[in-house]
Each structure stands twice: as C-alpha cells, then as structure tokens.
Design a protein around this motif. Structure first.
Motif, PDB file in Angstrom:
ATOM      1  N   GLU A 172     -84.800 -16.437  44.264  1.00  0.00           N
ATOM      2  CA  GLU A 172     -85.815 -16.262  43.231  1.00  0.00           C
ATOM      3  C   GLU A 172     -86.450 -17.577  42.780  1.00  0.00           C
ATOM      4  N   THR A 194     -89.405 -18.462  45.004  1.00  0.00           N
ATOM      5  CA  THR A 194     -90.436 -17.440  45.207  1.00  0.00           C
ATOM      6  C   THR A 194     -91.835 -17.887  44.760  1.00  0.00           C
ATOM      7  N   ASP A 217     -83.298 -13.393  49.450  1.00  0.00           N
ATOM      8  CA  ASP A 217     -82.978 -12.258  48.591  1.00  0.00           C
ATOM      9  C   ASP A 217     -84.200 -11.356  48.436  1.00  0.00           C
ATOM     10  N   SER A 218     -84.060 -10.347  47.601  1.00  0.00           N
ATOM     11  CA  SER A 218     -85.128  -9.349  47.462  1.00  0.00           C
ATOM     12  C   SER A 218     -86.412  -9.941  46.880  1.00  0.00           C
ATOM     13  N   SER A 219     -86.324 -11.009  46.104  1.00  0.00           N
ATOM     14  CA  SER A 219     -87.542 -11.615  45.564  1.00  0.00           C
ATOM     15  C   SER A 219     -88.389 -12.240  46.682  1.00  0.00           C
ATOM     16  N   LEU A 243     -88.339 -11.129  49.830  1.00  0.00           N
ATOM     17  CA  LEU A 243     -88.902  -9.966  50.519  1.00  0.00           C
ATOM     18  C   LEU A 243     -90.111  -9.445  49.766  1.00  0.00           C
ATOM     19  N   HIS A 244     -90.039  -9.383  48.457  1.00  0.00           N
ATOM     20  CA  HIS A 244     -91.161  -8.926  47.645  1.00  0.00           C
ATOM     21  C   HIS A 244     -92.374  -9.834  47.849  1.00  0.00           C
ATOM     22  N   LEU A 271     -81.519  -8.032  55.775  1.00  0.00           N
ATOM     23  CA  LEU A 271     -82.367  -7.750  54.617  1.00  0.00           C
ATOM     24  C   LEU A 271     -83.531  -6.851  55.009  1.00  0.00           C
ATOM     25  N   LEU A 272     -84.180  -7.171  56.107  1.00  0.00           N
ATOM     26  CA  LEU A 272     -85.328  -6.378  56.562  1.00  0.00           C
ATOM     27  C   LEU A 272     -84.913  -4.982  57.021  1.00  0.00           C
ATOM     28  N   THR A 299     -83.396  -2.670  53.930  1.00  0.00           N
ATOM     29  CA  THR A 299     -84.443  -2.239  53.001  1.00  0.00           C
ATOM     30  C   THR A 299     -85.490  -1.353  53.669  1.00  0.00           C
ATOM     31  N   SER A 346     -87.837  -2.382  55.529  1.00  0.00           N
ATOM     32  CA  SER A 346     -89.132  -3.075  55.527  1.00  0.00           C
ATOM     33  C   SER A 346     -89.463  -3.755  56.851  1.00  0.00           C
TER      34      SER A 346
END
Length: 115
Positions: A27, A30, A59-61, A63-64, A93-94, A97, A99
C-alpha cells in the motif's frame, strides 16, 4: 515484510512506456505506482509494459492500481501488458483474485515489447 524495498521506475523505449516494479510492493508504494501508470498513459505511447519480473510480492492495493490503470489505458486506446516471468506470489495474487484474465500477459519483457 521480509524482502527487498519496493522500487518503481519508468522509462520509454522506442515509444513504449515501461514501468518496472521491484521488491515487495504494498500500500505504501501504490501512489507512486498509480502516478507512474497515469504518466505512462498520458505520454500517448502505443503501449505500456509493466515489468513484474523483479517483483517479489504485491498486495491487493497494487492489484487495484493495476486494474485502474487497465481501465484508463483501455479508455485511452493504449495497450497495457504485464511482463514476467512472474514470481509465485504475484502469479498467485492474479489467479486467486480471478484477475489474471483481465490482463494481457507475457513471459518476458522482450516479448511484451514486440507483441
């Protein structure tokens, strides 16, 4: 986290924007990633390649930020390509999710520059 400090850099090679990610990406990095991806699409290049070959973790941030960049690139008519080879944590992660299918991916930076 254990690992390398996150490093984000951007260069242009033969009219293609290359955003390189290295280390453990979370994060805290990001905003820099989002800024680099926004600058890449604003440059008007035909393609942006995100080189993930040296990214150990994201992390997911992150990816976002990549998903937001995908949408911005699509709106601008600019291709966005993720280049590997991907480390296990990034690939997971990909995949987990769901994605992975949202992105155009290649196994190397060289392939991403020519596809």
């Amino acid at each position: 986290m254990i690992g390398d400090e996150a490093v984000i850099s951007m260069t242009v090679h033969e009219g293609i924007s290359i955003v390189r990610l290295r280390g453990d990406l979370g994060e805290d990095c990001t905003p820099d990633l989002a800024g680099a991806l926004a600058a890449a699409v604003a440059q008007g290049a035909s393609r942006t390649v995100v080189d993930l070959s040296q990214a150990e973790f994201a992390d997911s941030s992150v990816l976002h930020a990549l998903l937001d960049a995908r949408n911005a690139h699509m709106a601008a008519g600019v291709a966005l390509v993720l280049a590997g080879p991907l480390q296990v944590a990034i690939r997971r992660l990909l995949e987990v999710t769901g994605s992975a299918a949202a992105f155009r991916m290649t196994d190397s930076l060289e392939t991403a520059l020519t596809c």
